[in-house]
Design a protein around this motif. Structure first.
Motif, short mmCIF file in Angstrom:
data_model
loop_
_atom_site.label_atom_id
_atom_site.label_comp_id
_atom_site.label_asym_id
_atom_site.label_seq_id
_atom_site.Cartn_x
_atom_site.Cartn_y
_atom_site.Cartn_z
N PRO A 1 9.67 -31.65 27.11
CA PRO A 1 10.58 -32.48 26.31
C PRO A 1 10.55 -32.07 24.84
O PRO A 1 9.51 -31.67 24.31
CB PRO A 1 10.04 -33.89 26.52
N ARG A 2 11.70 -32.18 24.19
CA ARG A 2 11.82 -31.87 22.76
C ARG A 2 12.68 -32.95 22.11
O ARG A 2 13.86 -33.09 22.46
CB ARG A 2 12.46 -30.50 22.55
N CYS A 3 12.12 -33.69 21.20
CA CYS A 3 12.87 -34.73 20.49
C CYS A 3 13.46 -34.13 19.21
O CYS A 3 12.71 -33.67 18.34
CB CYS A 3 11.96 -35.90 20.15
N ASN B 1 16.64 -35.79 23.54
CA ASN B 1 15.65 -34.98 24.22
C ASN B 1 16.36 -33.74 24.75
O ASN B 1 17.06 -33.79 25.75
CB ASN B 1 15.02 -35.76 25.38
N THR C 1 10.39 -37.52 28.16
CA THR C 1 9.26 -37.73 27.27
C THR C 1 8.19 -38.58 27.93
O THR C 1 7.02 -38.54 27.54
CB THR C 1 9.70 -38.41 25.97
N GLY D 1 15.05 -36.79 30.57
CA GLY D 1 15.15 -35.36 30.33
C GLY D 1 16.58 -34.88 30.34
O GLY D 1 17.52 -35.61 30.69
N TRP E 1 6.99 -38.50 17.29
CA TRP E 1 6.54 -38.56 18.67
C TRP E 1 5.27 -37.73 18.77
O TRP E 1 5.26 -36.54 18.48
CB TRP E 1 7.63 -38.00 19.60
#
Length: 561
Positions: free
Chosen positions: A443-445, A468, A474, A513, A538
């Motif tokens: 995951p990438r915020c 995300n 997440t 996701g 995060w």
């Protein structure tokens, strides 16, 4: 001739022992100390070290990057899992691209006590540590363990023919193959003829054979979720053991772990867990949240494609590490047995003699009797046809000191659970592959669609989305339901009294996701030239910040680990 030679070579090739695999791990670190490190995270009940191999583009700053956790060496039925994990680490190191922007924490031997001497371990206590447990409640611990009484280096099964009245028969040879034993069936006039027990003695003279095994508390029964209070092997309370507590503390102290792979007796990759089963309240899923099922179906497809595994044995995951990571920590966790039963090679069809024209047709031979345990029969065929018979120890007579004439034999320990040595490299590649997939799809915020405009002098409207952009969530749906994973905290720097609309701080319990998002909008009073900052924090990733001055979004987005 060549096929016979290759088979002989594969059978003589020995898998590395756990100790040899751990020495190999130290050699890996010595050869690349900039990217590798070994940390001691605890000790077993007997004092053996529990270590984690840290792999990253810079080992000194590894904890600042999103991480994937890999855990192996949990039970003595799979001693090769230690070597598989170490070889997987070697493969990850061989590709520098695999280490950019991420860290791998690999615990190759999480339960050292269970792997110290696998020859003393029966399958029933293969994952137990060195703590003494009074399993038969006679106020003595470990006084009557299974024993290798015939001295062949293995603990097998004893069957007693025509036992006495004090030891009633419970099994009979299976008509499909007399090496297998089955329960009686009165409807088919299949009557019990043998009593069965684990190989051993009645050391304490209580009339029972090998009923109080050596050790201990079962590592994969001692974690909190669905911990079984009245199971002696589950421990006095959750995380009562030094091994499980060490690993739990490591996970909690490293919030950047975004995914995990656990090699253990439970599988959720080949056999999809039941997402409909609920606990006694009817509200909480027992094993898998329905919203997480599509994710697990895709992970299972990836694992089966990489490993070639098509079968897995059923096992109750109550109190397991993998279930705790998924449910309590909200971490997507792949649980794998690494290896399942292969298909036995088919036998060539028997030659059919040509019958004279005048002869009557030859009737088809009767169908062979069906085995009570078809899975065990298939394992026998794998042993006979593809493993030179190494998987089953033929029943051999033995004069037992107290039981009299018995036969000792059965499936060789680990044959149905631990892969052959020839499979280790291939499975290490599959394990490294699934760990890499989790890292690549982590995951990438991120902020998206950030805009700002000056409504009137001193009044600015700001809009944005937190998205995300990774594939994994997440936090799992199960974790969000339990409210335990680290949330995403979104805030704006303006004081509360300067906000005409919008919340200064918002907590997001998780984002799905592949594009899960949440939209934000603020109306802020600001002085000319004042810098307004919106940030998304995060823990697994760090803090992302965007600045706005006089209604203009600044081009640079700051990311702080």
């Amino acid at each position: 001739m060549m096929t016979t030679l290759l088979l002989a070579l594969s059978l003589t090739q020995a898998a590395p022992t756990p100790a040899a695999a751990l020495e190999s791990m130290r050699a890996i670190v010595a050869s690349d100390p900039a990217r590798c490190a070994i940390r001691k995270i605890g000790s077993s009940w007997s004092g053996a070290p529990i270590e984690v191999l840290v792999i990253s583009e810079n080992a000194a700053t590894a904890d600042e990057r999103p991480a994937v956790l890999v855990v192996a060496g949990i039970d003595a039925e799979r001693p090769s899992s230690v070597a598989v994990a170490v070889e997987a680490a070697r493969k990850l190191l061989a590709t520098p691209e695999e280490l950019k922007g991420r860290t791998y924490y690999i615990v190759p031997c999480a339960n050292p006590d269970a792997l110290l001497d696998t020859a003393k371990r029966a399958p029933a206590n293969s994952a137990r540590n060195g703590r003494a447990v009074d399993e038969d409640r006679d106020r003595r611990a470990d006084e009557d363990p299974p024993r290798d009484i015939d001295g062949d280096g293995r603990i097998l099964v004893m069957r007693r023919i025509s036992p006495g009245a004090d030891d009633p028969p419970t099994h009979l040879p299976d008509p499909a193959d007399p090496r297998l034993m089955r329960s009686p069936d009165a409807a088919k006039d299949l009557r019990a003829t043998h009593s069965m027990s684990i190989e051993g003695l009645d050391s304490d003279g209580d009339g029972l054979v090998a009923e109080d095994a050596i050790g201990g508390v079962d590592f994969d029964r001692n974690f909190p979720h669905r911990w079984k209070e009245f199971d002696p092997s589950a421990g006095a309370y959750p995380l009562s053991e030094p091994e499980t507590m060490a690993l739990a503390r490591f996970v909690i102290d490293h919030p950047r772990i975004v995914a995990a792979v656990v090699a253990s007796r439970w599988d959720n990759m080949v056999v999809m867990p039941d997402s409909k089963a609920k606990d006694i309240t009817g509200k909480s899923p027992m094993t898998l949240h329905g919203d997480d099922q599509p994710l697990w179906e895709e992970l299972g497809r990836i694992w089966k494609e990489r490993s070639g595994q098509t079968r897995a044995q059923e096992w109750d995951p109550s109190g397991s590490l993998a279930l705790w990571l998924y449910v309590h920590r909200g971490i997507p966790t792949c649980a794998t047995q690494l290896w399942g039963r292969p298909d036995p090679s088919p036998l060539p069809p028997p030659p059919v003699p040509a019958a004279p024209e005048s002869a009557p047709p030859v009737p088809a031979p009767p169908a062979p009797p069906k085995a009570a345990d078809e899975e065990s029969l298939q394992w026998l065929l794998v042993s006979d046809r593809d493993q030179g018979g190494r998987g089953f120890v033929p029943w051999a007579p033995f004069d037992h000191p107290t039981l009299g004439k018995v036969e000792i034999g059965g499936f060789a320990p680990g044959f149905r659970t631990d892969p052959p040595a020839s499979e280790i490299d291939r499975l290490a590649k599959a394990l490294a592959g699934i760990a890499s997939t989790l890292a690549n799809r982590r995951p990438r915020c991120e902020f998206a669609n950030v805009s700002a405009r000056q409504v009137t002098p001193g009044l600015i409207e700001i809009e944005c989305e937190v998205v995300n952009t990774g594939w994994l969530p997440t936090a799992t749906a199960m974790g969000r339901m339990n409210k335990t994973p680290p949330p995403i905290v979104v805030r704006i720097s303006a004081p509360k009294e300067c906000l005409e609309s919008g919340r200064r701080v918002t907590i997001i319990d998780g984002l799905a996701g592949a594009g899960g998002r949440q939209r934000f909008k603020w109306l802020v009073r600001a002085q000319p030239g004042e810098r307004l900052v919106i940030e998304s924090r995060w823990k697994p990733q760090g803090t992302t910040r965007v600045s706005i001055i006089d209604g203009a979004v600044q081009p640079t987005m700051e990311v702080v680990p």
